[in-house]
Write a protein that holds these residues in place. Sequence first.
Motif, PDB file in Angstrom:
ATOM      1  N   VAL A  75       0.866  -1.181   0.000  1.00  0.00           N
ATOM      2  CA  VAL A  75       0.000   0.000   0.000  1.00  0.00           C
ATOM      3  C   VAL A  75       0.903   1.231   0.000  1.00  0.00           C
ATOM      4  CG1 VAL A  75      -1.667   1.338   1.348  1.00  0.00           C
ATOM      5  CG2 VAL A  75      -1.920  -1.142   1.192  1.00  0.00           C
ATOM      6  N   ILE A  76       0.617   2.138  -0.928  1.00  0.00           N
ATOM      7  CA  ILE A  76       1.377   3.388  -1.009  1.00  0.00           C
ATOM      8  C   ILE A  76       0.510   4.490  -0.424  1.00  0.00           C
ATOM      9  CG2 ILE A  76       2.503   5.033  -2.559  1.00  0.00           C
ATOM     10  CD1 ILE A  76       2.889   2.754  -4.584  1.00  0.00           C
ATOM     11  N   LEU A  77       0.879   4.948   0.762  1.00  0.00           N
ATOM     12  CA  LEU A  77       0.115   6.003   1.429  1.00  0.00           C
ATOM     13  C   LEU A  77       0.692   7.336   0.974  1.00  0.00           C
ATOM     14  CD1 LEU A  77       0.078   4.296   4.919  1.00  0.00           C
ATOM     15  CD2 LEU A  77      -1.960   4.733   3.542  1.00  0.00           C
ATOM     16  N   THR A  78      -0.105   8.105   0.274  1.00  0.00           N
ATOM     17  CA  THR A  78       0.399   9.308  -0.387  1.00  0.00           C
ATOM     18  C   THR A  78      -0.109  10.585   0.275  1.00  0.00           C
ATOM     19  OG1 THR A  78       0.110   7.990  -2.394  1.00  0.00           O
ATOM     20  CG2 THR A  78       0.752  10.274  -2.705  1.00  0.00           C
ATOM     21  N   SER A 102      -3.026  -7.911   2.606  1.00  0.00           N
ATOM     22  CA  SER A 102      -2.312  -9.142   2.942  1.00  0.00           C
ATOM     23  C   SER A 102      -1.596  -8.963   4.292  1.00  0.00           C
ATOM     24  CB  SER A 102      -1.290  -9.402   1.828  1.00  0.00           C
ATOM     25  OG  SER A 102      -0.589 -10.570   2.067  1.00  0.00           O
ATOM     26  N   THR A 103      -1.476 -10.040   5.057  1.00  0.00           N
ATOM     27  CA  THR A 103      -0.871  -9.899   6.397  1.00  0.00           C
ATOM     28  C   THR A 103       0.591  -9.445   6.312  1.00  0.00           C
ATOM     29  OG1 THR A 103      -0.503 -12.272   6.300  1.00  0.00           O
ATOM     30  CG2 THR A 103      -2.315 -11.511   7.691  1.00  0.00           C
ATOM     31  N   ASP A 104       1.268  -9.798   5.225  1.00  0.00           N
ATOM     32  CA  ASP A 104       2.660  -9.343   5.095  1.00  0.00           C
ATOM     33  C   ASP A 104       2.793  -8.159   4.135  1.00  0.00           C
ATOM     34  OD1 ASP A 104       1.998 -10.858   2.920  1.00  0.00           O
ATOM     35  OD2 ASP A 104       3.676 -12.253   3.068  1.00  0.00           O
ATOM     36  N   CYS A 105       1.715  -7.410   3.996  1.00  0.00           N
ATOM     37  CA  CYS A 105       1.692  -6.223   3.130  1.00  0.00           C
ATOM     38  C   CYS A 105       2.797  -5.238   3.540  1.00  0.00           C
ATOM     39  CB  CYS A 105       0.325  -5.553   3.295  1.00  0.00           C
ATOM     40  SG  CYS A 105       0.153  -4.001   2.420  1.00  0.00           S
TER      41      CYS A 105
END
Length: 233
Positions: A75-78, A102-105
């Motif tokens: 996930v790219i939090l921008t 996903s748990t290992d995201c």
Amino acid sequence: MKPDGKVVLLGDMNVGKTSLLHRYMERRFEDTTSTVGGAFYLKQWGPYNISIWDTAGREQFHGLGSMYCRGAAAVILTYDVNNLQSLIELEDRFLALTDTASTDCIFAIVGNKVDLTNEYALLQETEDENRPEKPVTSCISTKVQKQVYLDDAVALYKKILKYKMLDEKDVPAAEKMCFETSAKTGYKVDYLFETIFDMVVPIILRQQAEGPLQTVDITNYKSAKRTKSGCCA
Ligand SMILES: Nc1nc2c(ncn2[C@@H]2O[C@H](COP(=O)(O)OP(=O)(O)OP(=O)(O)O)[C@@H](O)[C@H]2O)c(=O)[nH]1
Ligand SMILES: [Mg+2]
């Protein structure tokens, strides 16, 4: 066609999510319109097809966010480096949407629009001269003092680890996962996406070893060949 892995861009409206993705995939910066719902591009990375989802930052589409994050490998939090509130919103409004990932995201925090800051000339000087896409020198004289610094993003990254109950030594270092970019000039855009794709590969392998990925809704599929930006219906 089913993508092997999924990367999702989240963040407040107007921070430049669509522009970043467009810059990376289409190699251009163009006028955008505020995204409605979401859309994705497919990127071939080695033998894998990675879907990169652009989501709408507008409050009215907020409910869709956790659906887009389902099974995400990254996930790219921008946020916008010139808008402190856009960083605060990542913690207040967007972080919870990643519960379905996903748990290992892996998480990246990206401060966009650095070209508008008075630090930008300095940043450019430290850039590798041999980069294929050197940023163009902007002639805008109305540079502003940045509102958000990398340290603020690093602090948010550490809060995310806490929220996810992850240990710092089990995940990539905060300094490695906080980026500053300009979709307008292209500054660090390739570096951002390619760093993330490299990190997503082991997650794809793990997901494949453990069984099929959750189904991805392809009703909003946007071909990488199409050039129109902001077309997300
Ligand atoms: N100067 C500058 N402007 C940018 C940059 N990135 C985006 N913009 C501008 O900021 C505005 C918003 O960009 P978008 O990419 O549409 O923002 P978004 O995050 O996709 O917004 P939503 O779809 O509403 O969530 C547009 O006017 C862009 O041209 C950048 O790196 N530098
Ligand atoms: Mg958008």
